[in-house]
Design a protein around this motif. Structure first.
Motif, PDB file in Angstrom:
ATOM      1  N   VAL A  63      -4.277   1.260   6.483  1.00  0.00           N
ATOM      2  CA  VAL A  63      -4.043  -0.147   6.112  1.00  0.00           C
ATOM      3  C   VAL A  63      -2.995  -0.771   7.024  1.00  0.00           C
ATOM      4  CG1 VAL A  63      -3.067  -1.609   4.293  1.00  0.00           C
ATOM      5  CG2 VAL A  63      -4.807   0.077   3.728  1.00  0.00           C
ATOM      6  N   THR A  77      -4.638   6.604   3.803  1.00  0.00           N
ATOM      7  CA  THR A  77      -5.036   5.229   3.489  1.00  0.00           C
ATOM      8  C   THR A  77      -3.911   4.263   3.858  1.00  0.00           C
ATOM      9  OG1 THR A  77      -6.440   6.018   1.701  1.00  0.00           O
ATOM     10  CG2 THR A  77      -5.801   3.700   1.632  1.00  0.00           C
ATOM     11  N   ALA A  88      -2.580   9.011  -1.391  1.00  0.00           N
ATOM     12  CA  ALA A  88      -3.484   8.706  -0.277  1.00  0.00           C
ATOM     13  C   ALA A  88      -2.696   8.284   0.956  1.00  0.00           C
ATOM     14  CB  ALA A  88      -4.450   7.603  -0.696  1.00  0.00           C
ATOM     15  N   SER A 119       0.826  -1.206   0.000  1.00  0.00           N
ATOM     16  CA  SER A 119       0.000   0.000   0.000  1.00  0.00           C
ATOM     17  C   SER A 119       0.862   1.259   0.000  1.00  0.00           C
ATOM     18  CB  SER A 119      -0.947   0.001   1.199  1.00  0.00           C
ATOM     19  OG  SER A 119      -0.242   0.228   2.399  1.00  0.00           O
TER      20      SER A 119
END
Length: 148
Positions: free
Chosen positions: A78, A74, A71, A64
């Motif tokens: 995660v 995010t 992002a 990620s």
């Protein structure tokens, strides 16, 4: 005079952002997976199906990082969710048992099964916990140092 600087000028990492991101992600995935399998973190001594699935999820969580520029929250979410999931699988659920028991993932269990009187410390309602070190020395199954 004209400015002859074209698209090829500038540092390499600014011209090839995608390539840099892929290299960073690959490095983190390989490093984190390698350290995990070497026993540096949560990896069990005898991995089962759940451990291998969680290792794959860990690699995806590290991947990620590829979206860290667009992002960043995010990525934090995660990685935080994965850490919480592994912690809950180790501590309350007891489904994963790390090979190195010296690593502290959650508060250690109480010295004895909690009861209405003995599991709290005074009016504050604080649980009496024994650290792994005190479990081996002074907190044997019959005598917790802070019991009343």
């Amino acid at each position: 005079m004209t400015d002859d600087r074209g698209a090829c000028d500038g540092p390499w990492h600014r011209r090839h952002r995608l390539a840099l991101d892929v290299m960073i992600v690959a490095a983190f995935v390989l490093l984190d997976t390698g350290l995990t399998m070497a026993g540096a973190t949560w990896w069990p001594a005898h991995p089962g199906t759940l451990a291998w699935v969680m290792l794959g999820v860990q690699a995806l969580a590290c991947a990620s990082l590829a979206v860290r520029r667009t992002a960043p929250l995010t990525v934090v979410g995660v990685l935080g969710a994965f850490t919480l999931a592994v912690t809950l699988l180790i501590a309350p659920a007891g489904v994963l048992t790390p090979a190195h028991e010296g690593q502290l993932w959650a508060p250690p269990p109480p010295c004895r099964p909690p009861t209405a009187r003995s599991s709290t410390n005074g009016a504050a309602g604080l649980r009496t916990w024994c650290s792994p070190r005190s479990l081996s020395s002074s907190c044997s199954p019959g005598s917790c140092p802070s019991r009343t």
